[in-house]
Design an enzyme around this catalytic site. Structure first.
Site, short mmCIF file in Angstrom:
data_model
loop_
_atom_site.label_atom_id
_atom_site.label_comp_id
_atom_site.label_asym_id
_atom_site.label_seq_id
_atom_site.Cartn_x
_atom_site.Cartn_y
_atom_site.Cartn_z
N GLU A 1 7.06 15.15 10.15
CA GLU A 1 5.97 13.24 9.29
C GLU A 1 4.91 14.06 9.91
OE1 GLU A 1 7.40 9.84 7.12
OE2 GLU A 1 7.50 9.24 9.92
N GLU B 1 3.66 1.39 2.10
CA GLU B 1 5.00 0.41 2.32
C GLU B 1 3.94 -0.91 2.69
OE1 GLU B 1 8.62 2.18 2.39
OE2 GLU B 1 8.10 4.05 0.15
N ASP C 1 0.75 -1.02 0.35
CA ASP C 1 0.41 -0.23 0.19
C ASP C 1 0.77 1.39 0.03
OD1 ASP C 1 0.77 0.25 2.08
OD2 ASP C 1 -0.67 -0.23 3.40
#
Length: 252
Positions: A199, A48, A45
């Protein structure tokens, strides 16, 4: 590959760069043929992970890419295959009244927002899409931001500016400007004094053990990711388009 085809189509459409179609024509056709061949195959996906499943957000990318290729090169085969993928999503990638993360997981994943924006498999107002977005917003929230999925333990499973901005983009397209604005404001608060955007945030508090495990393996979480910045400005631009800058409240 689907995302690349979609992005190419958007670039050509926005800038009238039709000569680019000829310049990258061979790559365009190869990517299109590849997607036609592997459209419904299991794969990793977007995170990863889960390489044995078929993922709804991946199929959204395939649909968007094949639809773009159909326009760029006038391929009826690509148009038919895109329609088949769209029908498969609607018929098979569901869990009750909403869309499912994958063929192996009936939960929600924030990447399911891609079905509406930008790939247009369904409209933001489509009932299953609205139900999916509502569960993402309610079930994956962490201190105002949006997590990837419920069982996420990567660096403690924190909230991602990327996905919070994506939810804001979806809400803006759905006409819910207050929620879109709140998403933008949350992302803005994630910038540090140097202008860096991480992130994810908050995982160290949500699941300290998992967070420490990942830090021990790979070091501290990534900071200043280009795609996080990019998605904030996608949302920022959408808000400016829908509301005059002086009344939007989005900082410059």
């Amino acid at each position: 590959y689907g995302t690349w085809l979609w992005a190419l189509s958007e670039h050509v459409g926005h800038w009238g760069a039709k000569s680019l179609i000829d310049e990258v024509g061979e790559s365009l056709e190869l990517a299109c043929n590849y997607l036609e061949a592997v459209d419904l195959d299991p794969c990793y996906d977007c995170w990863e992970e889960n390489g044995q499943a078929v993922h709804t957000s991946t199929l959204a990318c395939v649909y968007g890419g094949l639809s773009a290729a159909a326009e760029l090169i006038g391929s009826q085969a690509a148009r038919r295959k895109a329609d088949e993928v769209g029908e498969y999503i609607l018929a098979r990638m569901r869990s009750g009244s909403r869309f499912a993360k994958s063929s192996a997981d009936g939960g929600v994943d924030a990447s399911l927002l891609w079905l509406a924006v930008p790939f247009g498999v369904v409209s933001p107002a489509d009932a299953p899409m609205a139900a999916t977005a509502a569960e993402i917003q309610d079930g994956l929230v962490l201190n105002g931001g949006i997590r990837r999925y419920g069982a996420d333990s990567y660096y403690g499973g924190g909230a991602w500016p990327l996905l919070t901005a994506w939810l804001g983009w979806y809400r803006a397209r759905a006409g819910d400007l207050p929620t879109a604005q709140r998403c933008a404001s949350w992302v803005e608060q994630c910038y540090d004094d140097a202008g860096h955007l991480p992130e994810q945030v908050g995982g160290e508090h949500r699941d300290p053990d998992s967070y420490r495990n990942w830090v021990g393996r790979w070091g501290r979480p990534a900071v200043d990711l280009a795609w996080s910045h990019a998605m904030y400005f996608v949302l920022w631009d959408e808000l400016q388009r829908l509301r005059p800058m002086e009344s939007s409240g989005v900082s410059t």
